[in-house]
Enzyme design. Sequence first.
Site, short mmCIF file in Angstrom:
data_model
loop_
_atom_site.label_atom_id
_atom_site.label_comp_id
_atom_site.label_asym_id
_atom_site.label_seq_id
_atom_site.Cartn_x
_atom_site.Cartn_y
_atom_site.Cartn_z
N ARG A 136 44.83 27.78 -22.80
CA ARG A 136 45.36 29.32 -23.35
C ARG A 136 45.88 30.05 -21.72
NH1 ARG A 136 41.29 28.76 -27.58
NH2 ARG A 136 42.61 29.47 -29.58
N GLN A 139 30.18 24.99 -28.90
CA GLN A 139 30.79 23.88 -29.73
C GLN A 139 30.23 22.43 -29.37
OE1 GLN A 139 35.14 23.18 -30.27
NE2 GLN A 139 34.98 21.64 -28.54
N HIS A 196 45.58 19.24 -20.30
CA HIS A 196 45.64 19.56 -19.06
C HIS A 196 44.65 18.58 -18.30
CE1 HIS A 196 42.02 21.72 -20.10
NE2 HIS A 196 42.80 22.42 -21.04
N HIS A 231 41.07 18.12 -19.99
CA HIS A 231 41.28 17.01 -20.85
C HIS A 231 41.28 15.74 -20.40
CE1 HIS A 231 43.43 20.39 -23.41
NE2 HIS A 231 42.35 20.08 -24.12
P1 AMP Z 1 40.67 21.78 -26.91
O1 AMP Z 1 41.97 21.11 -26.75
O2 AMP Z 1 40.87 23.12 -26.01
O3 AMP Z 1 40.18 21.92 -28.11
O4 AMP Z 1 39.61 21.03 -26.16
C1 AMP Z 1 39.45 19.73 -26.13
C2 AMP Z 1 38.14 19.13 -25.58
O5 AMP Z 1 38.55 19.45 -24.20
C3 AMP Z 1 36.84 20.11 -25.96
O6 AMP Z 1 35.92 19.11 -25.85
C4 AMP Z 1 36.98 20.97 -24.66
O7 AMP Z 1 35.61 21.44 -24.32
C5 AMP Z 1 37.55 19.80 -23.72
N1 AMP Z 1 38.07 20.87 -22.52
C6 AMP Z 1 38.96 21.82 -22.60
N2 AMP Z 1 39.02 22.51 -21.12
C7 AMP Z 1 38.22 21.78 -20.52
C8 AMP Z 1 37.94 21.86 -19.11
N3 AMP Z 1 38.30 22.83 -18.34
N4 AMP Z 1 36.92 21.14 -18.67
C9 AMP Z 1 36.41 20.23 -19.25
N5 AMP Z 1 36.49 19.81 -20.57
C10 AMP Z 1 37.48 20.77 -21.32
#
Ligand code: AMP
Length: 294
Positions: free
Chosen positions: A189, A155, A36, A39
């Site tokens: 999510r 994290q 999204h 990312h």
């Molecule tokens: P995920 O796919 O949820 O494991 O996230 C992958 C990376 O994208 C992680 O470093 C998350 O912290 C980052 N991320 C997810 N959502 C956001 C957001 N809304 N703003 C900035 N980074 C994000």
Amino acid sequence: MTPPIVSSVSQTLQQLDRVRRDGKRIGLVPTMGALHAGHASLIERARAECDFVVVSIFVNPLQFGPSEDFQRYPRPIEKDAALCAENGVDLIFAPETGDMYASPQITFVEVTRITEYLCGAFRPGHFRGVATVVLKLFNIVQPDFAYFGEKDYQQLCVIRRMVEDFNLRLTIVPVPTYRESDGLALSSRNVYLTPAERAAAPALYLALTLARERIASDETDAAKIKAAATSVLAAEPLIRVQYFEIVDPFEVQPVAVISGPVRIAAAIFIGKTRLIDNVAAGSGLPGSGPELVD
Ligand code: AMP
């Protein structure tokens, strides 16, 4: 142009060896897919700072608990590839579970202390799974820079500390949380939310900003701040609070009296969906150095 989607670990190693030989700076954005705009903001940053951008897409079974959403986690690989293409990604590394864990993993990375509170307290083994897979990704991709969202603040702290403790030769770049206009942090999510749940969800960011405002107006008693903020969440019948905590921004330990920079972090359930968010606060207080924004 859609970037190549490479699923084999050995092919990825070979391709990236060539990239490194050409003297290019490699940036890695580790993700679980269902990409999204949050990312995309990480990818954009990587694109600006690196010559070759790798996005990894891997729903890592090691970081999910037995009753969590590993099976139903969204996996829209074609949409993900399109978002990567739009944002100038050079390679998508999307390994199969059997290739990432070719033999059963019996070696793990455990970052202690930082993982005691917040999500670490409610998701046993989660950060062990995260740190282990991220170290594997770092070794496969060997990036110069790796990009992590402040959205997953604990994290980020875990990964930064692993890099420091193991003398890993790369730079971790934190990227601010990307939000909808009503404050809701983008998350893969969020697609689980029904319209009524989606309407309730911005209360999370509201509660966090209320706590931040209390700190900005010199309230120092963390218990009072937490009580005021959680009452905002209690007013939403669809929301159940898992934790609402004020922690120090480095070791993620709860703070009782606020006298410097802190991170305010919360996890809630809306129906079956668990959402997390956090904001920085207290940066104007004495002794506060340079700090992450939210
Ligand atoms: P995920 O796919 O949820 O494991 O996230 C992958 C990376 O994208 C992680 O470093 C998350 O912290 C980052 N991320 C997810 N959502 C956001 C957001 N809304 N703003 C900035 N980074 C994000």
